[in-house]
Motif scaffolding. Structure first.
Motif, short mmCIF file in Angstrom:
data_model
loop_
_atom_site.label_atom_id
_atom_site.label_comp_id
_atom_site.label_asym_id
_atom_site.label_seq_id
_atom_site.Cartn_x
_atom_site.Cartn_y
_atom_site.Cartn_z
N SER A 193 0.86 -1.15 0.20
CA SER A 193 -0.15 0.16 -0.10
C SER A 193 1.01 1.30 -0.07
CB SER A 193 -1.01 0.09 1.16
OG SER A 193 -1.72 1.32 1.28
N ASN A 194 0.39 2.31 -0.48
CA ASN A 194 1.13 3.56 -0.56
C ASN A 194 0.58 4.45 0.89
OD1 ASN A 194 2.52 3.09 -2.79
ND2 ASN A 194 1.03 3.48 -4.13
N ASP A 195 -0.40 3.89 1.38
CA ASP A 195 -1.12 4.67 2.43
C ASP A 195 0.31 4.49 3.84
OD1 ASP A 195 -2.57 6.00 4.31
OD2 ASP A 195 -4.30 4.65 4.18
N SER A 196 0.22 5.42 4.69
CA SER A 196 0.87 5.35 5.82
C SER A 196 0.10 4.95 7.25
CB SER A 196 1.81 6.90 6.51
OG SER A 196 2.33 7.16 5.07
N TYR A 197 -1.21 4.96 7.12
CA TYR A 197 -2.03 4.48 8.25
C TYR A 197 -1.69 5.23 9.48
CZ TYR A 197 -2.51 0.62 5.18
OH TYR A 197 -2.73 -0.36 4.00
N GLN A 198 -1.61 6.61 9.49
CA GLN A 198 -1.03 7.48 10.56
C GLN A 198 -2.05 7.40 11.88
OE1 GLN A 198 -0.20 11.59 9.53
NE2 GLN A 198 0.62 11.24 7.49
N GLU A 199 -3.43 7.36 11.46
CA GLU A 199 -4.06 7.25 12.78
C GLU A 199 -4.01 5.80 13.33
OE1 GLU A 199 -6.60 6.52 9.01
OE2 GLU A 199 -4.97 7.70 9.62
N PHE A 200 -3.29 5.00 12.91
CA PHE A 200 -3.20 3.56 13.63
C PHE A 200 -1.86 3.40 14.05
CE2 PHE A 200 -6.65 3.29 10.41
CZ PHE A 200 -7.67 2.81 11.17
N HIS A 201 -1.05 4.35 14.02
CA HIS A 201 0.28 4.20 14.45
C HIS A 201 0.67 3.77 16.00
CE1 HIS A 201 2.28 6.76 10.96
NE2 HIS A 201 1.82 5.60 10.62
N ALA A 202 -0.42 4.16 16.74
CA ALA A 202 -0.19 3.78 18.35
C ALA A 202 -0.48 2.41 18.50
CB ALA A 202 -1.03 4.91 19.02
N ASP A 203 -1.63 1.91 17.83
CA ASP A 203 -2.06 0.70 17.81
C ASP A 203 -1.37 -0.42 17.15
OD1 ASP A 203 -4.07 1.51 19.26
OD2 ASP A 203 -5.27 1.98 17.50
N TYR A 204 -0.47 -0.07 15.94
CA TYR A 204 0.20 -0.84 15.30
C TYR A 204 1.59 -0.52 15.12
CZ TYR A 204 -4.39 -2.67 13.97
OH TYR A 204 -5.59 -3.22 14.17
N PRO A 205 2.38 -0.61 15.99
CA PRO A 205 4.10 0.10 16.05
C PRO A 205 4.78 -0.85 14.79
CG PRO A 205 3.54 -1.05 18.12
CD PRO A 205 2.10 -1.06 17.42
N TRP A 206 4.38 -2.14 14.69
CA TRP A 206 5.28 -2.86 14.00
C TRP A 206 5.18 -2.32 12.38
CZ3 TRP A 206 2.19 -4.56 10.00
CH2 TRP A 206 0.73 -4.77 10.19
N LEU A 207 4.55 -1.51 12.05
CA LEU A 207 4.42 -0.68 10.57
C LEU A 207 5.74 -0.23 10.30
CD1 LEU A 207 0.82 1.03 10.64
CD2 LEU A 207 1.63 -0.89 9.02
N PHE A 208 6.45 0.10 11.42
CA PHE A 208 7.68 0.73 11.18
C PHE A 208 9.03 -0.12 11.35
CE2 PHE A 208 5.09 3.88 12.91
CZ PHE A 208 5.20 5.05 12.28
N ASP A 209 8.55 -1.44 11.26
CA ASP A 209 9.50 -2.44 11.00
C ASP A 209 10.16 -2.51 9.68
OD1 ASP A 209 9.29 -2.96 13.79
OD2 ASP A 209 8.17 -4.76 13.71
#
Length: 375
Positions: free
Chosen positions: A98-114
């Protein structure tokens, strides 16, 4: 290694467009599968995807949904399917295309930055679809979501009760049957114990030895001392009649962690006088490579110089002996063997000088009287 890739179909189908295209989504999935044939693909679209695509693609869309080629979230899902995509990826520990960053979910899904958990794709003219690993962008929505999550955590933490904040009660007596350990006797205090704290008010050395040492050893003088004991910030050195202190800060650069690393107990070390504090009679020293002068060795025996002054009165008997010799001298002056001469010598012992001068005249008179007696 095969991966499970969750494709955010709504995002990929809308890339570079105002409305989603099922054809663009199909081309992107096909291109990705060609580059990564071992990966398992799951395509997710939001609930409104079928209503926003071109009417010519609706029939194909319905057929793909019926064949489970496309998966739509339940109606009323929060985030238009984004939360559904993230939950599936978290469950299977997969990646998201996806080209979305899902900013509103960063606190719930920190593994996005892995690393490798988010893949982006974009169609390039005359090239086709290009896929790269990407990192989510942190923006205002991300900061609000993170701060809100921290605020919720603080609210959820229970406040301690008033009783819990009170200090623990101190027992007034030991428990029944408890055996109290015997108190250890304190070690005897060493002679000339030095107060390590500057504000203790205690003096270090006796005043007379201290003044004698300062007189013969000003600041900069080199002396030889023996290490006597250690302290937490240095070592004490025996300088004979006085005691000196070598702080850690003067033992080297950088200073050692302990004086034991530089000098041992009983070791004779060459030191230089750094400072003298008259109010406490303390002497601070530092290690020196200079040779100590001969005076420093004699300084240790400085108190012994007082003994000759005390023995000065003992010379009086020598004076009496000389008087005795003088009084004995007149005994040798009397040379005549006659009794009269001996008597005259005995009478005039008190004035030996006069008898020496008039010893012949008395002898003649006594001889004349003897001649008259014979007649």
């Amino acid at each position: 290694m095969a991966r499970h890739v969750i494709v955010d179909g709504s995002n990929i189908a809308t890339e570079g467009r105002s409305k989603p295209s099922l054809k663009q989504l199909s081309e992107a999935v096909t291109a990705y599968m060609a580059e990564n044939p071992k990966d398992l693909i799951t395509v997710i679209v939001d609930a409104t995807f079928g209503h926003r695509i071109d009417k010519k693609e609706v029939a194909e869309f319905d057929e793909a949904v019926n064949n489970n080629e496309l998966v739509a979230p339940p109606a009323g899902t929060v985030g238009r399917g984004d939360a559904f995509v993230l939950s599936i990826a978290q469950k299977v520990k997969g990646c998201i295309l996806s080209n979305d960053s899902y900013q509103e979910f960063h606190a719930d899904y920190p593994w996005l930055f892995d690393d490798g958990r988010l893949i982006g794709g974009k169609p390039v003219p005359h090239v086709g679809w290009v896929f790269v690993t990407r990192t989510p962008v942190r923006g205002e929505k991300s900061r609000r979501a993170t701060s809100a999550a921290k605020g919720d955590t603080k609210k959820k933490s229970p406040k301690p009760s008033a009783a819990a904040l009170k200090p623990m009660p101190v027992p007034k007596a030991p428990p029944p049957g408890a055996v109290m350990p015997k108190k250890k006797e304190s070690a005897p205090v060493a002679k000339k114990q030095v107060a390590e704290s500057a504000g203790s008010g205690r003096t270090v050395n006796e005043i007379l030895p201290f003044l004698q040492f300062v007189e013969h050893h000003p600041v900069g003088a080199v002396v030889v001392g023996k290490v006597e004991s250690y302290s937490s910030h240095g070592a004490y050195v025996d300088l004979g009649s006085v005691r000196g202190y070598v702080p850690l800060r003067l033992m080297g650069e950088p200073p050692p962690r302990s004086a034991r690393e530089v000098m041992g107990l009983g070791q004779e070390v060459t030191l230089e006088v750094v400072s003298v504090v008259a109010s406490r009679r303390s002497i601070d020293l530092k290690p020196s490579t200079k040779k100590a002068p001969a005076k420093s060795a004699a300084q240790k025996k400085a108190p012994a110089k007082k003994t000759p002054a005390k023995k000065a009165p003992e010379k009086k008997p020598a004076v009496k002996k000389t008087d005795a010799k003088k009084t004995a001298a007149p005994k040798k002056v009397a040379t005549p063997k006659k009794a009269v001469a001996k008597k005259a010598a005995v009478k005039k012992v008190t004035t030996p000088k006069k008898t020496a001068a008039k010893k012949n005249p008395p002898t003649k008179k006594s001889a004349t009287k003897a001649a008259g007696a014979k007649k």
